[in-house]
Design an enzyme around this catalytic site. Structure first.
Site, PDB file in Angstrom:
ATOM      1  N   CYS A 128       0.869  -1.179   0.000  1.00 45.43           N
ATOM      2  CA  CYS A 128       0.000   0.000   0.000  1.00 45.43           C
ATOM      3  C   CYS A 128       0.899   1.221   0.000  1.00 45.43           C
ATOM      4  O   CYS A 128       1.691   1.415   0.922  1.00 45.43           O
ATOM      5  CB  CYS A 128      -0.916   0.002   1.214  1.00 45.43           C
ATOM      6  SG  CYS A 128      -1.865   1.537   1.387  1.00 45.43           S
ATOM      7  N   HIS A 173      -4.135  -3.879 -10.521  1.00 44.42           N
ATOM      8  CA  HIS A 173      -5.015  -2.728 -10.712  1.00 44.42           C
ATOM      9  C   HIS A 173      -5.653  -2.778 -12.093  1.00 44.42           C
ATOM     10  O   HIS A 173      -4.982  -3.065 -13.089  1.00 44.42           O
ATOM     11  CB  HIS A 173      -4.239  -1.411 -10.551  1.00 44.42           C
ATOM     12  CG  HIS A 173      -3.734  -1.204  -9.168  1.00 44.42           C
ATOM     13  ND1 HIS A 173      -4.504  -0.646  -8.174  1.00 44.42           N
ATOM     14  CD2 HIS A 173      -2.546  -1.518  -8.591  1.00 44.42           C
ATOM     15  CE1 HIS A 173      -3.804  -0.615  -7.049  1.00 44.42           C
ATOM     16  NE2 HIS A 173      -2.615  -1.142  -7.275  1.00 44.42           N
ATOM     17  N   GLU A 227     -11.163  -0.790  -3.615  1.00 38.74           N
ATOM     18  CA  GLU A 227     -10.012  -1.614  -3.264  1.00 38.74           C
ATOM     19  C   GLU A 227     -10.417  -3.057  -2.946  1.00 38.74           C
ATOM     20  O   GLU A 227     -11.402  -3.290  -2.243  1.00 38.74           O
ATOM     21  CB  GLU A 227      -9.278  -1.021  -2.054  1.00 38.74           C
ATOM     22  CG  GLU A 227      -8.508   0.248  -2.379  1.00 38.74           C
ATOM     23  CD  GLU A 227      -7.429   0.532  -1.360  1.00 38.74           C
ATOM     24  OE1 GLU A 227      -6.550  -0.336  -1.154  1.00 38.74           O
ATOM     25  OE2 GLU A 227      -7.466   1.619  -0.757  1.00 38.74           O
ATOM     26  N   CYS A 266      -5.765   5.540  -2.625  1.00 36.29           N
ATOM     27  CA  CYS A 266      -4.978   4.326  -2.816  1.00 36.29           C
ATOM     28  C   CYS A 266      -3.703   4.714  -3.552  1.00 36.29           C
ATOM     29  O   CYS A 266      -3.752   5.141  -4.711  1.00 36.29           O
ATOM     30  CB  CYS A 266      -5.765   3.294  -3.607  1.00 36.29           C
ATOM     31  SG  CYS A 266      -4.826   1.804  -4.004  1.00 36.29           S
ATOM     32  N   GLY A 272      -2.780   2.453  -6.436  1.00 38.17           N
ATOM     33  CA  GLY A 272      -3.767   2.720  -7.474  1.00 38.17           C
ATOM     34  C   GLY A 272      -3.452   3.985  -8.254  1.00 38.17           C
ATOM     35  O   GLY A 272      -3.577   4.023  -9.481  1.00 38.17           O
TER      36      GLY A 272
END
Length: 278
Positions: free
Chosen positions: A71, A163, A212, A221, A224
């Site tokens: 993350c 993603h 997510e 995110c 992301g």
């Protein structure tokens, strides 16, 4: 258990120094403490641990108890945690994650504490089967899939986690609670996927919302946003440096041509500290 609640542009996690705190059932603790009514409230739980090959190691668990590879927003908060608490005096150090080693560079504010962090997120993974997707091709760009009876185009990128980037319009009116699970669990993604819905403002600016994997819609995110930066270039829609406006704040993403690495810069904020029974 001692903990610190932190957020990276509103992507909030519970941070624990796992060299001092022992947690036996991490997944259940993550579920219990992440609950916003009966727990501390967060998008998940992050453990900061010793590493044999890096300065520090990060393990992160979503609010549903599943462990995630990486993350970006959490990694920035880890950088602030270890520097502000005096666990390191370095302003550049390495972090071990399930998505590989990340290099963190902290930028200090007037108070001597970490204000923003630049994370070298490494090279994006673009080969279809490695993301993973079911598409056996070098790059999955503007690939047509069918979701809820509609044909949409997805560009797929892995930043250590998968993603699916959807360029569209009117993202503010999308009902992600309704459509998000159908993207996350789509048959094109063997390990499920994070989904970014993106509106292009200009070649230097985009706006995005994210559903997510394992957490639902979140305010931000980091991986992301990195995927969006890469997807924008692959589709010829944005420059290699782009500001990504998320619901929780802004991130600057650079997909550097010289080394093929993606660099993410954004804030990290400490909310409060406390002690909780687990």
């Amino acid at each position: 258990m001692r903990f610190t609640k932190m957020h990276g542009i509103s992507n909030d996690y519970i941070y624990v120094d796992a060299s001092k705190e022992k947690i036996e059932d991490i997944s259940n603790v993550a579920i219990k403490l992440s609950d916003r009514h009966t727990g501390i409230g967060s998008d998940g739980l992050v453990l900061i641990m010793p590493s044999e090959k890096c300065d520090f190691r990060m393990r992160m668990f979503n609010s549903d108890g599943s462990e995630a590879e990486m993350c970006g927003n959490a990694s920035r908060c880890v950088a602030k945690f270890v520097y502000d608490k005096g666990l390191t005096k370095k302003t550049s150090f390495t972090l071990e994650t399930l998505a590989g080693t990340k290099v963190l560079n902290v930028h200090l504010g007037a108070d001597g504490k970490v204000e923003t962090v630049t994370v070298d997120m490494g090279e994006p993974i673009l080969k279809g089967l490695n993301i993973p997707t079911i598409f056996d091709k070098g790059k999955v760009v503007a690939q047509e899939i069918e979701v809820l009876g509609k044909k949409v185009l997805t560009t797929c990128v892995s930043m250590g986690n998968p993603h699916s980037v959807i360029f569209t319009t009117g993202i503010d009116s999308l009902d992600l609670e309704k459509i998000g699970p159908s993207y996350e669990c789509h048959s094109a993604f063997p390990r499920k996927t994070n989904t970014e819905f993106v509106e292009v403002i200009s070649r230097k600016e985009v706006k995005m919302r994210v559903w997510e994997r394992g957490a639902g819609e979140t305010m931000a995110c980091g991986t992301g946003a990195c995927g969006v930066g890469v997807a924008g270039v692959l589709n010829g829609l944005t420059d290699r440096t782009v500001t990504v406006h998320l619901r929780g704040g802004d991130l600057t993403i650079e997909w550097r041509e010289s080394d093929n690495h993606v660099y993410m810069t954004g804030g990290a904020t400490t909310v409060f500290e406390g002690e909780v029974e687990i």
